[in-house]
Design a protein around this motif. Sequence first.
Motif, mmCIF file in Angstrom:
data_model
loop_
_atom_site.group_PDB
_atom_site.id
_atom_site.type_symbol
_atom_site.label_atom_id
_atom_site.label_comp_id
_atom_site.label_asym_id
_atom_site.label_seq_id
_atom_site.Cartn_x
_atom_site.Cartn_y
_atom_site.Cartn_z
ATOM 1 N N SER A 80 0.509 -0.985 -0.251
ATOM 2 C CA SER A 80 0.085 -0.331 -0.085
ATOM 3 C C SER A 80 0.450 1.418 -0.097
ATOM 4 C CB SER A 80 -0.871 0.157 1.220
ATOM 5 O OG SER A 80 -0.426 -0.265 2.204
ATOM 6 N N PHE A 81 2.098 0.957 -0.037
ATOM 7 C CA PHE A 81 2.671 2.329 -0.412
ATOM 8 C C PHE A 81 3.687 2.479 -2.024
ATOM 9 C CE2 PHE A 81 4.673 2.607 4.128
ATOM 10 C CZ PHE A 81 4.381 3.954 4.447
ATOM 11 N N ALA A 97 -2.717 8.368 2.849
ATOM 12 C CA ALA A 97 -4.001 6.944 3.934
ATOM 13 C C ALA A 97 -5.481 7.086 3.510
ATOM 14 C CB ALA A 97 -3.042 8.456 5.515
ATOM 15 N N THR A 100 -5.638 5.235 0.828
ATOM 16 C CA THR A 100 -5.541 3.771 0.355
ATOM 17 C C THR A 100 -6.188 3.419 1.439
ATOM 18 O OG1 THR A 100 -3.269 4.357 0.504
ATOM 19 C CG2 THR A 100 -3.292 2.296 1.512
ATOM 20 N N THR A 126 1.659 -2.570 3.542
ATOM 21 C CA THR A 126 2.699 -2.535 3.429
ATOM 22 C C THR A 126 3.006 -0.893 4.605
ATOM 23 O OG1 THR A 126 2.636 -1.241 1.853
ATOM 24 C CG2 THR A 126 4.105 -3.882 1.915
ATOM 25 N N SER A 127 2.136 -0.050 4.242
ATOM 26 C CA SER A 127 1.670 1.319 5.011
ATOM 27 C C SER A 127 1.611 0.981 6.202
ATOM 28 C CB SER A 127 0.981 2.559 4.131
ATOM 29 O OG SER A 127 -0.755 1.718 4.047
ATOM 30 N N TYR A 132 6.029 -1.476 8.744
ATOM 31 C CA TYR A 132 6.888 -0.528 8.215
ATOM 32 C C TYR A 132 8.014 -0.326 9.180
ATOM 33 C CZ TYR A 132 5.367 4.490 9.313
ATOM 34 O OH TYR A 132 4.837 5.110 9.718
ATOM 35 N N TRP A 471 5.095 9.281 -0.228
ATOM 36 C CA TRP A 471 4.177 8.216 0.614
ATOM 37 C C TRP A 471 4.849 6.778 0.399
ATOM 38 C CZ3 TRP A 471 0.506 7.247 3.763
ATOM 39 C CH2 TRP A 471 -0.183 6.293 3.720
ATOM 40 N N GLY A 472 5.852 6.743 1.987
ATOM 41 C CA GLY A 472 6.969 5.376 1.795
ATOM 42 C C GLY A 472 7.587 5.477 3.126
ATOM 43 N N GLU A 473 8.134 4.481 2.862
ATOM 44 C CA GLU A 473 8.909 3.861 5.343
ATOM 45 C C GLU A 473 9.854 5.059 4.848
ATOM 46 O OE1 GLU A 473 8.876 2.417 2.203
ATOM 47 O OE2 GLU A 473 7.411 0.514 3.084
#
Length: 921
Positions: A80-81, A97, A100, A126-127, A132, A471-473
């Motif tokens: 989901s990221f 967020a 998603t 994953t989000s 994460y 939108w990621g780690e």
Amino acid sequence: MEYNFKELEQNWQLNWKKNKVYKVSTESDKPKCYVLDMFPYPSGAGLHVGHPLGYIASDIYSRYKRLKGFNVLHPMGFDSFGLPAEQYAIETGQHPADTTEKNISTFKSQLDKIGFCYDWEREVRTSDASYYKWTQWIFLRLFHSYFCNTQKKARPISDLIAKYEKKGCNNFTAEEWNNYSKKEQEDVLMKRRLAFCAYGEVNWCEALGTVLANDEVVNGVSERGGHPVEKKKMRQWYLRITSYADRLLEGLEKVEFSESMKEMQRNWIGKSQGAEMDFVIKGSTQNLKVYTTRPDTIFGVDFMVVAPEHDLVATITTTDQKAEIEKYLTYVKSRSDRERQAEVKQITGCFTGAYAINPFDGKEIPIWIAEYVLAGYGTGAIMAVPCGDQRDFGFAKHFNIPITNIIGEYYNGEEANATKDAVLENSGFLNGLLMKDAINVAVDKIEELGIGKRKVNFRMRDAGFSRQRYWGEPFPIIWSDGIALPLDAAELPLELPHVDKYGPGPEGEGPLANIKEWVVTPNGLRETSTMPGYAGSSWYFLRYMDPHNTETFCDRKASDYWNQVDLYIGGTEHAVGHLLYSRMWTKVLFDLGLIGFEEPFKKLLNQGMITGKSYFFMTSQSETDQIVSYKKQDESASFKRFKYGHNYVDSNAKLTKKAFEKYLQDQSLSENEFNIIWETDNDEAFIVVKEESEKMSKSKFNVDNPDDLVIKYGADTFRMYEMFLGPVEASKPWDTKGIEGVHRFLRKLWRLFNDDLKGKVWTDEKATDAEIKILHRTIKKIEEDTEKYSFNTAVSAFMICINDLADIKCNKKEILEQILILLVPYAPHITEELWHQLGNEGSILDASYPAFNPALLIESSKEYPVSINGKVRANINLALDLQQSDVEKLVLENETVQKWLEGKEPKKIIYVKNKMINVVI
RNA sequence: ACCCGGGUGGUGGAACUGGUAGACACGCAGGACUUAAAAUCCUGUUCGCAGUAAUGCGAGUGACGGUUCAAUUCCGUUCCCGGGUACCA
């Protein structure tokens, strides 16, 4: 009682959920089986009929294995990221967020309607910070590890530090190391870490405002969105995947991937063996280092080519050539990657004025620069052998450089010949040797003279690991005086700050750079880029094994039990991205002793793409706004996409006026927008439109939605139909024409149990031999087909079985009950319903799988086809235990055979037991 | 250009290790039931020729050639389609 699939499917889905029949436990004494789908990216468009193909296949296999007594892990989650969610968010102003979350719930409800046996308690996203957190944790493990070249494995970086402190290394002594400043030490260590930061040329996409990995760039444009990509020097995080190149190649021998998939990975890794070699440059103190796979051709070198970006260019260019070179460099800079790739055939280049010296014969070799030599591969310089390499040949011809022939008649003067089978001529100490053998002789000599050495090169680059995105780690890294300080594991997860607005940050930095209160910490400034989409997907298959663990990413006991994924199903589009990254992460975790296996996926099955049918209106050549019937001959005509045409056009690509009017109504369009010249046939107006198969995509308006089909025919029909379409691995056009046939099959099955008027018709009568034979034939076939993922033929075997049973009016529980169990994986709902109608308690999933008894299928005789000279002319029934002589006698007595013999003696009679008989005249 | 797949009826596709090509299904044609429709059931359906028919004969798995008693299957040449990679030295 009728087959009311709608009600029955809904009821059972609720019942299964309530009773948690899909709950999976790691505590089990059964053998395990791990069946995995590539988890989807939850896009806003929802599922189309192409998605479930693989999911249905894996669901069938999982249920089958469960019935066969395995403890089956068959989870689902969401990747989901990623970029698209953020792009979509920027366009619509909604927070990723939120979108998603919404998209995932749409996906889940769509998936549930098809009746998949996922244990949703094991879902991963994953989000989610709880997920994460461990992606960041694994990143830190990569950061804290280096690749030991002696042991060929990852080891803690502390081992390396200890070594430096005690013994130093080739570049510095222990004492020097200990006197280095903290920054100097860190800079050295950074060059060894598996996750490292470096300045390098990256693929920068201005439109997306981010850097992309090599596999995310296709033909010079971004894979997502097709925006131009340029090279840019930036500080970036990388994964040292090149260290694992050899092991990634070797690992392919141990897994069951298709040959083409392995080939794709091998090509991507691109291993080549050759030699690096130094050439003295005339009148210069510097050497020119080249890489070649063909050191045997050293005497055929007629010129050198270095990449325009090569460092030497500035220093070796002679004053005479300076102006020309400058001009050429300006030209090269003006060309985008895209142009460079599009105009491969065009030969360009420029002489530097400098000469290299061939170390073996002292020949002076002109040094050129040219675009066709890439700065990023090998040493960025080559020795050109025009008689043996087509590109070098073209270059030499274009610039009138004389060509030396070292392969005699193998070279015809018209084109290069890359053979290794020629005997070398004009080649000094290599004269008379076969090229194949000369390669080694040449390298030995080069090494002996100390002017070069053997060298293996890889095409694969280290993988870019940062994205200038929101939108990621977030990276668990703080920068202090140019030193990357990792967070402690206890400080994880480093949560993605929730903000309402996110545009690009200053100077190519990501949106996070705008959030001062988050970036600034007492210890320094936080890294503001985020991890790429493939970070979370590189290890998700491990998290499913132990999804709620808060102490570690996955308990070793759980990963030891579930071990490798036994069957992994997904599309080929991840061949070089996800599959290589997850293989690398698995190897690192294995090296560090955190898991017990080094290849994540034992067997990979690639589902084919389901293409959609698109239709186009053809416009008349004379009147461009007129739409006319499509005729194949009119090649030069222009076409206009007929959106959603697949809903209105019949199987001959004919669009009737009536259907067209419905289309106008459905799409609220006015007739005035279309100027159609109708044709008529039996008083019906129509035109023919052009049909084409394309990848299903929202933007092509050719998408079919599974929900509609599930409503119309039910989930069981939908599942079986997708399988019946053809082999899972083949790509095939989507067409709902045949779905009726599968639906009829299920109704026919239903009628063996129930009559629409009379109600229950199944009985407790004893089965006959013929009925038992049908059952066991089916058990055998279904088992074989399911094991080899041949689901389409399994569906057909079910149809044959039910047709046979219906023909002999078999309504016996003894037989039907067993058939139901066989059918559960394919049609879980109807089988569960009928199972309960037969008076069984509990889910049919816990029933025991019918055991095949070969003894029941043994026949005493067979209807043999009799061929005369290879052509079947007759059939005779023969006992199976006959000898050749008996058979010959019986065959010759046959009327038809006698007719063909016309009184002559046959030359030979071939009898293959249980197969056929051939009479040769 | 190179490397992988793959070419079988009107359509999707089947055929184990060389052994009855076209299973199963769609579509189509005809028939039964029905006031009618839906549903269901039955029959036929690779092509060509002959026959009222049962049937018989010939051709046929992209094309050409080979091996074999026998080839969709193995070998060689060639054409077409799909996928991947692409100045990688």
